[in-house]
Design a protein around this motif. Sequence first.
Motif, mmCIF file in Angstrom:
data_model
loop_
_atom_site.group_PDB
_atom_site.id
_atom_site.type_symbol
_atom_site.label_atom_id
_atom_site.label_comp_id
_atom_site.label_asym_id
_atom_site.label_seq_id
_atom_site.Cartn_x
_atom_site.Cartn_y
_atom_site.Cartn_z
ATOM 1 N N SER A 1 104.923 27.033 62.782
ATOM 2 C CA SER A 1 104.762 28.148 61.838
ATOM 3 C C SER A 1 103.461 27.983 61.048
ATOM 4 N N GLY A 2 103.122 26.730 60.722
ATOM 5 C CA GLY A 2 101.864 26.470 60.008
ATOM 6 C C GLY A 2 100.669 26.882 60.859
ATOM 7 N N LEU A 3 100.718 26.507 62.150
ATOM 8 C CA LEU A 3 99.598 26.853 63.045
ATOM 9 C C LEU A 3 99.499 28.366 63.231
ATOM 10 N N LEU A 4 100.658 29.031 63.353
ATOM 11 C CA LEU A 4 100.655 30.496 63.509
ATOM 12 C C LEU A 4 100.085 31.151 62.259
ATOM 13 N N PHE A 5 100.427 30.574 61.109
ATOM 14 C CA PHE A 5 99.912 31.107 59.838
ATOM 15 C C PHE A 5 98.387 31.022 59.819
ATOM 16 N N LYS A 6 97.902 29.851 60.212
ATOM 17 C CA LYS A 6 96.441 29.665 60.206
ATOM 18 C C LYS A 6 95.767 30.673 61.146
ATOM 19 N N CYS A 7 96.307 30.792 62.392
ATOM 20 C CA CYS A 7 95.729 31.733 63.355
ATOM 21 C C CYS A 7 95.786 33.155 62.807
ATOM 22 N N GLY A 8 96.976 33.493 62.223
ATOM 23 C CA GLY A 8 97.162 34.849 61.686
ATOM 24 C C GLY A 8 96.133 35.147 60.617
ATOM 25 N N VAL A 9 95.899 34.202 59.672
ATOM 26 C CA VAL A 9 94.925 34.418 58.594
ATOM 27 C C VAL A 9 93.520 34.564 59.185
ATOM 28 N N ASP A 10 93.210 33.723 60.196
ATOM 29 C CA ASP A 10 91.893 33.818 60.860
ATOM 30 C C ASP A 10 91.671 35.221 61.426
ATOM 31 N N TYR A 11 92.682 35.709 62.154
ATOM 32 C CA TYR A 11 92.553 37.054 62.743
ATOM 33 C C TYR A 11 92.389 38.106 61.656
ATOM 34 N N TYR A 12 93.166 37.918 60.565
ATOM 35 C CA TYR A 12 93.106 38.881 59.462
ATOM 36 C C TYR A 12 91.699 38.912 58.872
ATOM 37 N N LEU A 13 91.158 37.691 58.673
ATOM 38 C CA LEU A 13 89.829 37.622 58.066
ATOM 39 C C LEU A 13 88.761 38.200 58.986
ATOM 40 N N LYS A 14 89.014 38.163 60.304
ATOM 41 C CA LYS A 14 88.071 38.751 61.263
ATOM 42 C C LYS A 14 88.375 40.235 61.483
ATOM 43 N N ASP A 15 89.374 40.708 60.777
ATOM 44 C CA ASP A 15 89.846 42.078 60.887
ATOM 45 C C ASP A 15 90.355 42.414 62.299
ATOM 46 N N ASN A 16 90.892 41.406 62.995
ATOM 47 C CA ASN A 16 91.464 41.623 64.323
ATOM 48 C C ASN A 16 92.962 41.882 64.139
ATOM 49 N N MET A 17 93.292 43.123 63.805
ATOM 50 C CA MET A 17 94.654 43.416 63.373
ATOM 51 C C MET A 17 95.675 43.377 64.509
ATOM 52 N N GLU A 18 95.168 43.572 65.722
ATOM 53 C CA GLU A 18 96.093 43.572 66.856
ATOM 54 C C GLU A 18 96.691 42.154 67.053
ATOM 55 N N ASP A 19 95.748 41.170 67.107
ATOM 56 C CA ASP A 19 96.221 39.792 67.276
ATOM 57 C C ASP A 19 96.977 39.303 66.036
ATOM 58 N N PHE A 20 96.547 39.813 64.878
ATOM 59 C CA PHE A 20 97.258 39.452 63.648
ATOM 60 C C PHE A 20 98.735 39.891 63.742
ATOM 61 N N ALA A 21 98.923 41.124 64.202
ATOM 62 C CA ALA A 21 100.291 41.651 64.326
ATOM 63 C C ALA A 21 101.099 40.794 65.311
ATOM 64 N N TYR B 1 97.846 44.162 52.360
ATOM 65 C CA TYR B 1 96.571 44.403 53.033
ATOM 66 C C TYR B 1 95.386 44.182 52.089
ATOM 67 N N PRO B 2 95.239 42.979 51.531
ATOM 68 C CA PRO B 2 94.180 42.748 50.537
ATOM 69 C C PRO B 2 92.785 42.767 51.171
ATOM 70 N N GLU B 3 91.856 43.237 50.409
ATOM 71 C CA GLU B 3 90.470 43.249 50.924
ATOM 72 C C GLU B 3 89.822 41.940 50.492
ATOM 73 N N ILE B 4 89.579 41.033 51.461
ATOM 74 C CA ILE B 4 88.965 39.749 51.120
ATOM 75 C C ILE B 4 87.466 39.838 51.413
ATOM 76 N N CYS B 5 86.682 39.838 50.342
ATOM 77 C CA CYS B 5 85.245 40.056 50.500
ATOM 78 C C CYS B 5 84.574 38.842 51.132
ATOM 79 N N ALA B 6 83.434 39.086 51.760
ATOM 80 C CA ALA B 6 82.741 38.048 52.536
ATOM 81 C C ALA B 6 82.510 36.732 51.771
ATOM 82 N N PRO B 7 82.129 36.759 50.461
ATOM 83 C CA PRO B 7 81.852 35.483 49.779
ATOM 84 C C PRO B 7 83.073 34.560 49.705
ATOM 85 N N PHE B 8 84.268 35.145 49.821
ATOM 86 C CA PHE B 8 85.474 34.306 49.673
ATOM 87 C C PHE B 8 86.065 33.812 50.993
ATOM 88 N N VAL B 9 85.570 34.348 52.089
ATOM 89 C CA VAL B 9 86.206 34.080 53.388
ATOM 90 C C VAL B 9 86.230 32.580 53.726
#
Lengths: 490, 216
Positions: free
Chosen positions: B26-46, B108-116
């Motif tokens: 679950s930890g690894l899935l969380f990390k992958c999910g956040v990565d996809y989210y930050l890349k705005d890859n919503m399909e893989d995030f879902a 669906y928070p907007e995470i701006c580039a400086p914080f990524v």
Amino acid sequence: MFIFFLSSGLFLGWSLGANDASNVFGTAVGSRMIRFRTAAIWCSIFIILGAVISGAGASHTLGKLGAVNAMAGAFMVAFAAGMSVYLMTKAGYPVSTSQAIVGAIIGWNFFSGSLTDYNALGKIFITWVACPVLTAIIAVILYLLSVFAIKHFKFHMFKLDRIMRYGLFLAGVFGSFSLGANNIANVMGVFIPVSPFSDISIFGEFSLSSSQQLFFIGSAAIAVGVITYSKRVMMTVGKGIFELSPVMAFVAVWSHSIVLFLFASQGLEQFLLNRGLPTIPLVPVSSSQAIVGAVIGMGLLKDGQNIRWSKVAGITSGWIITPIIACLISFIALFFLQNVFQQKTFQPVRFGISQQVLASIRTTGLSTKNFDDLSGQTFANASQFKKILDQRMELTEASRKVIMSAAQIHAMKITPDARKRISKDMLSLEQIQALERLKGRSYLHKWQLKRDLEQQGAQWQARAKDPEFNRNLRNKLAHLYKTFKSDDGS
Amino acid sequence: MGENILKRKIGIEKQIDDFLDKVSESGLLFKCGVDYYLKDNMEDFAHKLEQITETEHAGDALRRSVEDVLYRRTLIPDSRGDVMELIENMDSLLDRFKGALWRFEIEYPEICAPFVEDFKALVDCVLEAVEALIRASRAFFKDMSAVTNHIHKVAFWESESDNIATRLQRSIFRNKELRLSHRMQLRDFVRHVDKIADRAEDLADRLNIFVIKRSL
């Protein structure tokens, strides 16, 4: 009537079962690893097996201390022991049946004018002290071994748990066997000399001696105690012990069981004897003190901070106070039973000096010149005879024993009726034939019958380097003395 | 029927191992999910969201099964209480990973580039803390003496994640381009993720006590 007189022993057995079963299965049941019913059944079976198979050793030592020779006396001795256990428990003293019965027997010795065998008493006392000390040493060794094994083999917690469960169950079963073997003497030991049972053969395969039948009844009473009353004790005491840690509880139960076994096993005694090694005395010891000894041993190994020294003081005082109280109660109760209720609490054991007795003593190498003039005199009891002997000369304990056993009057007659009471399985064919040839003869002393039997052939003679044969021979002779006893001489 | 007969009887040791695998997964899935989210890859995030939900269900089923076996027939009660507590606490970590990922989906928070980058670093530290805790938990069952070796690593990663969370919150609130409501939302996200590491440290402390209790 015998059953009525046996009741005090049965009560003692019941209370032993109710209290001491917690030492062997308390941990397993208190922690709900084994259901109480399962534990009670296994415990009962193995207590009975231990008592019947291996109960004779410790009983023999108690018998040496004092042979209670009348039913009412045996009843009162067991009753006095039970009563002192009850009173002292009420008063909050830690108490053990083993110590109470010894005191009660000594009370009977005083009352009946019999001599207390101080060698046997010394042996018993040393064993009491040795019991918790030895358990502590064994517990420390077992604990260190267990810790090493656990660290070395890195068992999975669940596997270790399973090992502990099976280990505790096995310790419980082994402990029940040892408890039966060691403590049956407390319950039935005093009834052995007055037992009305004769040997029985079961399907011709094996025979049960009269004492084994007594042990069976006594251990059944212990089993009833286990089944009816031990649950509550297991739930409280068992948990108390268990709070140590699973490994420590496991070690405590095992070391307790090993020590009780050591002090009860005739097989081990034989093994050591055959190899010329010193033997361990077979003495009834306190199961609870063994457990406390194990816990203290492990406590000292850690840092000794958590040891309750008041408990240790309680144990040491129990070695002295319990027998004294039981002795007093026994003496007073016997006095009442004899004088108020007109019950015969002992058969007087008389001593008599005759030319034959003097000659028999001289064959052992002892000089009789100091008491040759006593020939023809009889003495009412052992104390009186001892007093006369002590007035005339200084005797070592061993020499006094030789003189007293030669002079002890124990009238016997070899009658066909009595002969029929001896099971065929007990004696060999040659031994039976030798006995047949003595038919009709009367004896005043035990040694006379022994001498006549020895003259009949090698089957009744002690053998050099065969301690087991000699022990059997002694048991057989003791049985003959009891079976052929006639009343006309005492 | 054939399947029932052939079905392998799973021992409790294996079930606990599988359960800890699910927590780690679950930890690894969380990390992958956040990565996809930050890349705005919503399909893989879902997809990861779906996977983490399934993992959480599987973890729950295993936890119930383990508890059932523990209650019914195994373990000396003293150890049973500790094992039960450990399993339940580990399950709460699994829930937090799933909850945090779902929060991304819901809010669906907007995470701006400086914080990524800092966000990624925070997730990495939290994951390291949880992984160290999982290793400590496995050692608790198999080799008690090795537990402490892992426990101090949990403390290290928790403090690292605290540092990153503080830095991140500071930069969020100093960014004048964002609305206050946006800043507060991002702060909540940072705190939510950081709390997983805090929780892991609490569990490590409990585990340490279990070990002391069982020390020989």
